[in-house]
Design a protein around this motif. Structure first.
Motif, PDB file in Angstrom:
ATOM      1  N   LEU A 209       0.828  -1.205   0.000  1.00  0.00           N
ATOM      2  CA  LEU A 209       0.000   0.000   0.000  1.00  0.00           C
ATOM      3  C   LEU A 209       0.865   1.258   0.000  1.00  0.00           C
ATOM      4  N   TRP A 210       1.884   1.283   0.843  1.00  0.00           N
ATOM      5  CA  TRP A 210       2.719   2.490   0.903  1.00  0.00           C
ATOM      6  C   TRP A 210       3.573   2.652  -0.347  1.00  0.00           C
ATOM      7  N   LEU A 211       3.999   1.542  -0.953  1.00  0.00           N
ATOM      8  CA  LEU A 211       4.772   1.645  -2.199  1.00  0.00           C
ATOM      9  C   LEU A 211       3.924   2.224  -3.329  1.00  0.00           C
ATOM     10  N   ALA A 212       2.613   1.962  -3.291  1.00  0.00           N
ATOM     11  CA  ALA A 212       1.728   2.466  -4.345  1.00  0.00           C
ATOM     12  C   ALA A 212       1.330   3.919  -4.141  1.00  0.00           C
ATOM     13  N   MET A 213       1.537   4.458  -2.949  1.00  0.00           N
ATOM     14  CA  MET A 213       0.982   5.755  -2.609  1.00  0.00           C
ATOM     15  C   MET A 213       1.501   6.947  -3.434  1.00  0.00           C
ATOM     16  N   PRO A 214       2.803   7.076  -3.715  1.00  0.00           N
ATOM     17  CA  PRO A 214       3.230   8.277  -4.464  1.00  0.00           C
ATOM     18  C   PRO A 214       2.495   8.459  -5.791  1.00  0.00           C
ATOM     19  N   SER A 317      -2.236   0.593  -8.873  1.00  0.00           N
ATOM     20  CA  SER A 317      -2.235   0.688  -7.412  1.00  0.00           C
ATOM     21  C   SER A 317      -3.204  -0.316  -6.797  1.00  0.00           C
ATOM     22  N   VAL A 318      -4.413  -0.404  -7.372  1.00  0.00           N
ATOM     23  CA  VAL A 318      -5.404  -1.346  -6.847  1.00  0.00           C
ATOM     24  C   VAL A 318      -4.895  -2.782  -6.975  1.00  0.00           C
ATOM     25  N   ARG A 319      -4.378  -3.125  -8.143  1.00  0.00           N
ATOM     26  CA  ARG A 319      -3.946  -4.508  -8.374  1.00  0.00           C
ATOM     27  C   ARG A 319      -2.756  -4.891  -7.527  1.00  0.00           C
ATOM     28  N   SER A 320      -1.965  -3.919  -7.123  1.00  0.00           N
ATOM     29  CA  SER A 320      -0.786  -4.246  -6.315  1.00  0.00           C
ATOM     30  C   SER A 320      -1.150  -4.626  -4.881  1.00  0.00           C
ATOM     31  N   ILE A 321      -2.400  -4.324  -4.446  1.00  0.00           N
ATOM     32  CA  ILE A 321      -2.757  -4.611  -3.051  1.00  0.00           C
ATOM     33  C   ILE A 321      -3.919  -5.576  -2.878  1.00  0.00           C
ATOM     34  N   VAL A 322      -4.828  -5.675  -3.861  1.00  0.00           N
ATOM     35  CA  VAL A 322      -6.101  -6.375  -3.598  1.00  0.00           C
ATOM     36  C   VAL A 322      -5.928  -7.862  -3.318  1.00  0.00           C
TER      37      VAL A 322
END
Length: 395
Positions: A209-214, A317-322
């Motif tokens: 989640l934090w890696l996707a944030m920027p 971003s969504v796919r990296s966490i779901v």
């Protein structure tokens, strides 16, 4: 065979419901100038009407965002639809800023409630297509709401009511149909405790989640700016007074985002995010040029390219966490993701709205664009460093 049909009908209903909520959220954008002209309120009040929606939405995500993990999906979807039905009735009868503030506040809470539960239900229903639909449906919804509202403002009678009557009809039908959905999670204790404002991020998903944030912050900050200030910016930069242009820009950004999502639906999340970060930086850079040259056609070209970055960045971003959450953790995780996303959506746009009164909209846009470009390039650099680290670890 019947289970396949049931899954397809459930997916269709969920996607249409997401479309309706997001269309309703973007429908007021082309109407802001109409409301301002008719009700004679200030730019500060316009910013407040935009801001109260985002604040209310965040309040919903922080409190009831994970409620469906405990009560089941259907009751929470139904409650969100009822709240939005009342919001549409307030819009239809809006003859003062008090009505607009109340309508946007209620709509924000309804949309925040629906966002988490519908995202989780899509993932419950189809783990393969769910992430793509979670990214695609909001884009198409925002596009249809912005463009449809803009067309009605420009060409139809009763422009401040017709779009809301249309959305109201869809919501009533959805509220009746939702009880036919199969329930995808069982009830568990802890519903009242879950209402305490908090972010439910499973430990195994926190790093992703934090890696996707920027990149996600840059994507949503662009969306907030387009949704709130695009009509005023076009008018200030080019002198155009068409109400269709503001809604058109929202539609261009979101439709090109939808094209990007569908085109790259089978690519790895990190590949999508790298490409999207680069496209976002290029598109926003071209938007700067369009503002400085007062070029309307370049506004739309820049919006297409920035929209590619917008859609791809959101999907990546969504796919990296779901895939990192268990069934009873999904609504909580998506709620946390959308809290961070909508903070990026509203806080920079509200700040820009206030700064524009001091420095002017053109100068504020220049500064806003530079920050977005730096965020996108920073995200791209971080993703490249992450890929290099993985390559070294695999060697």
């Amino acid at each position: 065979m019947s289970s396949v049909i049931s899954q397809r009908s459930s997916l269709a209903f969920l996607v249409i419901t997401v479309l309706t909520f997001l269309a309703a959220s973007s429908a007021p954008t082309p109407l802001y100038q109409v409301y301002q002209d008719n009700l004679h309120f200030s730019a500060a009040m316009l910013t407040a009407i935009f801001g109260v929606y985002a604040v209310s939405l965040l309040a919903a995500l922080l409190t009831v965002g994970s409620l469906s993990d405990y009560l089941g999906r259907k009751p929470v979807i139904f409650a969100a639809l009822l709240l939005n039905i009342v919001a549409m009735l307030l819009f239809i009868n809006a003859d003062s800023t008090a009505y607009l503030l109340a309508a946007r506040a209620l709509q924000g809470f309804a949309t925040g409630t629906a966002t988490a539960v519908l995202s989780a239900t899509l993932l419950d229903t189809d783990r393969v297509r769910g992430p793509m639909l979670n990214s695609l449906a909001p884009m198409l919804g925002m596009a249809s709401g912005g463009l449809g509202s803009g067309l009605l403002v420009e060409f139809a009678p009763r422009p401040t009511q017709l779009i809301y009557f249309t959305l109201l009809g869809f919501m009533v039908l959805q509220a009746l149909y939702v009880w036919r959905l199969p329930e995808t999670v069982s009830r568990i204790p802890g519903a009242l405790k879950s209402l305490a404002p908090t972010l439910h991020v499973p430990p195994q998903a926190r790093r992703a989640l934090w890696l996707a944030m920027p990149l996600n912050v840059a994507v949503w900050a662009l969306g907030g700016f387009v949704s709130s200030l695009a009509p005023s910016l076009v008018r200030a930069a080019t002198g155009s007074t068409s109400h269709l242009i503001g809604g058109g820009l929202v539609a261009v950004v979101t439709l090109s985002g939808a094209v990007m999502i569908y085109s790259l639906r089978n690519r790895a999340a990190n590949q999508v995010m790298r490409l999207s970060a680069a496209l976002l930086a290029v598109g926003v850079g071209l938007l700067l040029v369009a503002v400085q040259t007062a070029s309307l056609w370049l506004f739309f070209v820049a919006s297409v390219i920035a929209g590619f970055g917008f859609g791809g960045g959101f999907m990546g971003s969504v796919r990296s966490i779901v895939g990192l959450a268990l069934p009873h953790e999904r609504a909580g995780l998506m709620s946390a993701f959308y809290v961070l996303s909508y903070l990026a959506f509203c806080v920079p746009a509200l700040l820009a709205g206030n700064l524009s009164r001091v420095f002017g909209l053109i100068a504020t846009t220049d500064g806003y664009a530079v920050v977005l470009i730096l965020l996108a390039l920073g995200a791209l650099g971080g993703l490249l460093m992450q890929d290099a680290a993985r390559a070294r670890a695999a060697a």
